[in-house]
Design a protein around this motif. Structure first.
Motif, mmCIF file in Angstrom:
data_model
loop_
_atom_site.group_PDB
_atom_site.id
_atom_site.type_symbol
_atom_site.label_atom_id
_atom_site.label_comp_id
_atom_site.label_asym_id
_atom_site.label_seq_id
_atom_site.Cartn_x
_atom_site.Cartn_y
_atom_site.Cartn_z
ATOM 1 N N UNK A 6 0.847 -1.201 0.000
ATOM 2 C CA UNK A 6 0.000 0.000 0.000
ATOM 3 C C UNK A 6 0.884 1.253 0.000
ATOM 4 N N UNK A 7 1.972 1.224 0.758
ATOM 5 C CA UNK A 7 2.909 2.353 0.769
ATOM 6 C C UNK A 7 3.510 2.543 -0.623
ATOM 7 N N UNK A 8 3.897 1.440 -1.271
ATOM 8 C CA UNK A 8 4.462 1.521 -2.623
ATOM 9 C C UNK A 8 3.457 2.116 -3.611
ATOM 10 N N UNK A 9 2.208 1.684 -3.511
ATOM 11 C CA UNK A 9 1.167 2.227 -4.398
ATOM 12 C C UNK A 9 0.979 3.713 -4.121
ATOM 13 N N UNK A 10 0.946 4.078 -2.859
ATOM 14 C CA UNK A 10 0.787 5.475 -2.457
ATOM 15 C C UNK A 10 1.875 6.332 -3.105
#
Length: 133
Positions: free
Chosen positions: A87-91
């Motif tokens: 999720x952090x990577x997508x963010x």
């Protein structure tokens, strides 16, 4: 020519992104989906995070994360920490903005609560192992 096979060598210098073979767009499945803040993941189940990532992550990331296929099997094989990091990577990949230091600390604390550091098995012959005998 009978010797054609001996001299026929093909090499490629081109590097293709993972998932190109699928023929689908490399864009997220739902580019209009509101991005989930990394701090919001602590209240989500693995199933919810996988469903979100399948829609919000760029296609290449979905393939790299192994989120294709059966949702049931994916839920079993993925850990919350791995999904939280995704999720952090997508963010970051989709331009969600910088994560504030407060959010980073909050995320680290939440991750530590979800995944506490537990010591592994003691090596045979260690001092602590000898005390247990």
């Amino acid at each position: 020519d009978p010797h054609l096979k001996e001299h026929m060598h093909i090499t490629y210098n081109q590097s293709l992104p993972l998932g190109t073979w699928s023929g689908e767009s490399m864009e997220p499945a739902d580019p209009n989906l509101k991005l989930m803040k990394p701090s919001e993941t602590k209240h989500k189940t693995k199933r919810e995070l996988i469903e979100y990532l399948s829609k919000a992550a760029p296609r290449e990331m979905v393939v790299k994360l192994g989120l294709l296929g059966s949702l049931k099997n994916t839920v079993k094989s993925k850990g919350l920490g791995e999904l939280h990091n995704a999720v952090i990577q997508v963010w970051q990949a989709r331009g969600g903005g910088e994560i504030s230091e407060d959010e980073e600390e909050e995320d680290a604390e939440a991750t530590e609560k979800l995944f506490p550091m537990t010591p592994g098995p003691l090596p045979v012959g260690s001092v602590a192992d000898a005390r247990q005998v």
